[in-house]
Enzyme design. Structure first.
Site, PDB file in Angstrom:
ATOM      1  N   ASN A 168      32.785  39.685  30.380  1.00 53.81           N
ATOM      2  CA  ASN A 168      32.364  41.053  30.051  1.00 53.81           C
ATOM      3  C   ASN A 168      32.668  41.480  28.613  1.00 53.81           C
ATOM      4  OD1 ASN A 168      35.084  41.092  30.668  1.00 53.81           O
ATOM      5  ND2 ASN A 168      35.000  43.012  31.805  1.00 53.81           N
ATOM      6  N   LYS A 191      39.198  28.959  26.471  1.00 54.37           N
ATOM      7  CA  LYS A 191      38.015  28.623  27.276  1.00 54.37           C
ATOM      8  C   LYS A 191      37.298  29.918  27.640  1.00 54.37           C
ATOM      9  CE  LYS A 191      37.420  28.093  31.645  1.00 54.37           C
ATOM     10  NZ  LYS A 191      36.151  28.868  31.660  1.00 54.37           N
ATOM     11  N   GLY A 243      40.436  37.632  34.364  1.00 55.77           N
ATOM     12  CA  GLY A 243      39.399  37.354  35.354  1.00 55.77           C
ATOM     13  C   GLY A 243      39.732  37.997  36.685  1.00 55.77           C
ATOM     14  N   SER A 244      39.194  37.411  37.746  1.00 52.75           N
ATOM     15  CA  SER A 244      39.329  38.028  39.062  1.00 52.75           C
ATOM     16  C   SER A 244      40.685  37.703  39.704  1.00 52.75           C
ATOM     17  CB  SER A 244      38.214  37.517  39.970  1.00 52.75           C
ATOM     18  OG  SER A 244      38.355  36.120  40.111  1.00 52.75           O
ATOM     19  N   VAL A 245      41.041  38.458  40.710  1.00 52.30           N
ATOM     20  CA  VAL A 245      42.315  38.236  41.414  1.00 52.30           C
ATOM     21  C   VAL A 245      42.355  36.840  42.053  1.00 52.30           C
ATOM     22  CG1 VAL A 245      43.814  39.035  43.287  1.00 52.30           C
ATOM     23  CG2 VAL A 245      42.739  40.697  41.759  1.00 52.30           C
ATOM     24  N   PRO A 246      41.322  36.408  42.792  1.00 49.36           N
ATOM     25  CA  PRO A 246      41.418  35.085  43.425  1.00 49.36           C
ATOM     26  C   PRO A 246      41.642  33.963  42.408  1.00 49.36           C
ATOM     27  CG  PRO A 246      39.535  36.298  44.299  1.00 49.36           C
ATOM     28  CD  PRO A 246      40.077  37.104  43.170  1.00 49.36           C
ATOM     29  N   THR A 247      40.935  34.007  41.263  1.00 49.66           N
ATOM     30  CA  THR A 247      41.139  32.949  40.256  1.00 49.66           C
ATOM     31  C   THR A 247      42.525  33.100  39.621  1.00 49.66           C
ATOM     32  OG1 THR A 247      38.776  33.094  39.803  1.00 49.66           O
ATOM     33  CG2 THR A 247      40.055  31.754  38.318  1.00 49.66           C
ATOM     34  N   GLU A 265      45.489  39.191  33.537  1.00 51.98           N
ATOM     35  CA  GLU A 265      44.737  40.451  33.398  1.00 51.98           C
ATOM     36  C   GLU A 265      43.629  40.391  34.434  1.00 51.98           C
ATOM     37  OE1 GLU A 265      45.445  42.969  31.673  1.00 51.98           O
ATOM     38  OE2 GLU A 265      46.797  42.255  30.118  1.00 51.98           O
ATOM     39  N   CYS A 299      36.919  45.931  33.906  1.00 50.54           N
ATOM     40  CA  CYS A 299      38.051  45.775  34.826  1.00 50.54           C
ATOM     41  C   CYS A 299      38.748  47.093  35.149  1.00 50.54           C
ATOM     42  CB  CYS A 299      39.055  44.819  34.209  1.00 50.54           C
ATOM     43  SG  CYS A 299      39.514  45.283  32.521  1.00 50.54           S
ATOM     44  N   GLU A 402      36.186  45.903  44.441  1.00 50.19           N
ATOM     45  CA  GLU A 402      35.701  45.965  43.060  1.00 50.19           C
ATOM     46  C   GLU A 402      34.223  45.565  43.050  1.00 50.19           C
ATOM     47  OE1 GLU A 402      37.058  42.941  40.242  1.00 50.19           O
ATOM     48  OE2 GLU A 402      37.381  44.510  38.765  1.00 50.19           O
ATOM     49  N   GLU A 479      48.507  43.044  27.203  1.00 50.82           N
ATOM     50  CA  GLU A 479      47.782  42.740  25.976  1.00 50.82           C
ATOM     51  C   GLU A 479      47.793  44.005  25.133  1.00 50.82           C
ATOM     52  OE1 GLU A 479      44.077  40.869  27.299  1.00 50.82           O
ATOM     53  OE2 GLU A 479      45.085  38.945  27.093  1.00 50.82           O
TER      54      GLU A 479
END
Ligand SMILES: NC(=O)c1ccc[n+]([C@@H]2O[C@H](COP(=O)([O-])OP(=O)(O)OC[C@H]3O[C@@H](n4cnc5c(N)ncnc54)[C@H](O)[C@@H]3O)[C@@H](O)[C@H]2O)c1
Ligand SMILES: C[N+](C)(C)CCCC=O
Length: 505
Positions: A168, A191, A243-247, A265, A299, A402, A479
């Site tokens: 994003n 990355k 990124g997302s919570v699962p990752t 984050e 986010c 989300e 951050e």
């Protein structure tokens, strides 16, 4: 090479750019991918056309990038903070000089409006400038001990840090992670998301042009597999993930195996609370800023908008009027305020949330449909009309999960105590907001909300000087701001004896 992608930018319009240069960068140059057969198409969100091919890096390439970063780290970390600062200030200057071109490329890859992308690029160079300012201030403490003995602390870098980003804010996330890392004397291997691979490498070229040692900021392309190679690599000291919570959970698990430091984050479902004593026009503007930047793919968006019951009719009337007036379309036009969502699957997912909300009893006050702009070149783009949902309850899917799209859920409330309880009833804790003219209430609410940020009488402003990060499952670490230095450095204690050793043995 740096200029080749950017050179085509000034005259570029939506639907015209094709990126063919290699997108990896290490050892001070762009590096061709090895496994072209694994190439994945990257789409321009506004047209659905193929913009470039993203070829994921394998184990050998990841290792080469990390070794090159390690070699650069050994030189960079020995330089004085003031020397590092000079190089970083030059990088910030170059970004500022090329802001329009970089912003255009960002728009073409991401789909957000040019007006937002320009702000993103400004935040990127400001972050590098800010941490350049801090690089020369890194210092330890001197501690006096009995008998003339003393100790001192040294703030030292961690080594090779990995940055893994979301799609994003592609250029901004790469800058926000690398700026404090480099200021502290680290190297970074970054990355980007496989959906937005084209601007991180521009940042790498700019750092090189500014004078960092070859390898100091590397870019490896890829998705989950490449990310996991980075998280497992023994020479990596830290992983900063967006990124997302699962990752995020997976990244933490992988990093735990070799006890790497981690910053996470992650996502959010943030509450925005609007009291009846607010300045209504500002509250409405705040709700729009809280929901519709970057097509709602932000986010920290305040997607649960709690409005005190007495002002609900006026609030809804105004918010719907303004939402309907948002110009959706070609993101490269200055008049556009909402561009295209990142991908077809993301668009379908968001539209699916709207259908589910309707099934669960929400009322669509506006938007929530696929949008086809009149310009024929945009027919294949991933556009939707921004949506306001009324009649929402706390147990609805649209209120709990989300969505990451332009969908605002509005909920009524009666009392401060009740709304704080409901606002905190989530596993997320990234951001929050409150609109009120009552100064005591504003600070009381801010104190009681379980979130890393609380905006009072505004929303979604995040200057680089101000720390940003999550509570609860929205992550940890920060951050922006001075505190981030602590997440990219470690403290060494040196204890100095001035007399004889008093041994017990
Ligand atoms: N808190 C923040 O600052 C912030 C900022 C932007 C986005 N986000 C969150 O990011 C999410 C959207 O971004 P996304 O769809 O790119 O998220 P994502 O979790 O799917 O992917 C994020 C990054 O992780 C990489 N990745 C995927 N699997 C991996 C694995 N197993 N190991 C290592 N890396 C892996 C992806 O390639 C990508 O670069 C939302 O939940 C949003 O809230 C948070
Ligand atoms: C700059 N914003 C709008 C606060 C976004 C921060 C990054 C979250 O996705």
């Amino acid at each position: 090479m740096a200029q080749s992608t950017l050179d085509s930018m000034p005259g570029a319009s939506t639907g015209t750019v094709v990126v063919t240069e290699p997108l990896n960068f290490w050892g001070g140059k762009r590096v061709k991918p090895r496994q072209e057969k694994n190439a994945e198409p990257v789409f321009e969100p506004a047209t659905g056309r193929v913009l470039c091919q993203m070829v994921p890096c394998g184990a050998e390439e990841v290792d080469e990038a990390i070794q090159s970063a390690y070699a650069a780290y050994q030189k960079w970390s020995k330089m004085a903070g003031m020397e590092r600062a000079r190089v970083m200030l030059e990088a910030a200057r170059i970004i500022r000089e090329r802001r329009e071109k970089i912003a255009k490329l960002e728009v073409i890859n991401n789909g957000k409006s040019i007006i937002e992308a320009l702000v993103d690029i400004d935040i990127a160079w400001q972050s590098i400038e800010y941490y350049a300012g801090l690089a020369g201030t890194l210092a330890g403490q001197h501690i006096q001990l009995p008998g003339g003995a003393f100790a001192y602390t040294r703030r030292e870098p961690l080594g090779v840090c990995v940055g893994i980003g979301a799609w994003n804010y592609p250029f901004q996330i790469a800058s926000l992670k690398s700026a404090p890392a480099l200021a502290c004397g680290n190297a970074m291997v970054y990355k980007p998301s496989p959906m937005t691979p084209v601007t991180a490498v521009i940042l790498a070229e700019i750092y090189k042009e500014a004078g960092v040692p070859d390898g100091l900021f590397c870019v490896v392309q890829g998705g989950a597999e490449t990310g996991s190679l980075l998280c497992h690599h023994p020479k990596v000291a830290k992983v900063s993930f967006t990124g997302s919570v699962p990752t995020g959970k997976k990244v933490m698990e992988m990093s735990a195996k070799s006890v790497k430091q981690v910053t996470l984050e992650l996502g959010g479902k943030s509450p925005l609370i609007i009291f009846k004593d607010c300045e209504l026009e500002n509250a409405v503007k705040g709700a729009l800023m809280a929901n519709f930047l970057t097509q709602g793919q932000v986010c920290c968006n305040g997607t649960r908008v709690f409005v005190q019951r007495e002002i609900m009719p006026q609030f809804l009337e105004e918010v719907v009027k303004r939402t309907k007036a948002i110009p959706v379309g070609d993101p490269l036009l200055e008049s556009t305020r909402m561009g295209a969502l990142i991908s077809k699957p993301q668009l379908e997912k968001v539209l699916g949330f709207v259908s589910q909300a309707k099934k669960e009893g929400a009322r669509v006050l506006c938007g929530g449909d696929p949008f086809v702009p009149s310009d024929p070149k945009l027919k294949g783009g991933y556009f939707m009309s921004p949506c306001v949902l009324d009649n929402c309850r706390d147990d609805m899917t649209c209120v709990k999960e989300e969505i990451f799209g332009p969908v605002m859920s509005v909920l009524p409330f009666d009392t401060e105590e009740e709304v704080i309880k409901r606002a905190n009833n989530t596993t997320f804790g990234l951001a929050s907001g409150v609109f009120t003219r009552d100064i005591s209430r504003a600070h009381r609410v801010a104190e009681n909300l379980e979130a890393g940020t609380c905006f009072i009488n505004n929303y979604n402003i995040s200057p680089v000087e101000v720390p940003f990060g999550g509570y609860k499952m929205s992550g940890f670490g920060r951050e922006n701001g001075q505190v981030t230095i602590e997440y990219y450095s470690q403290l060494k204690t040196v204890v100095v004896e001035m007399g004889d050793v008093e041994s017990l043995f």
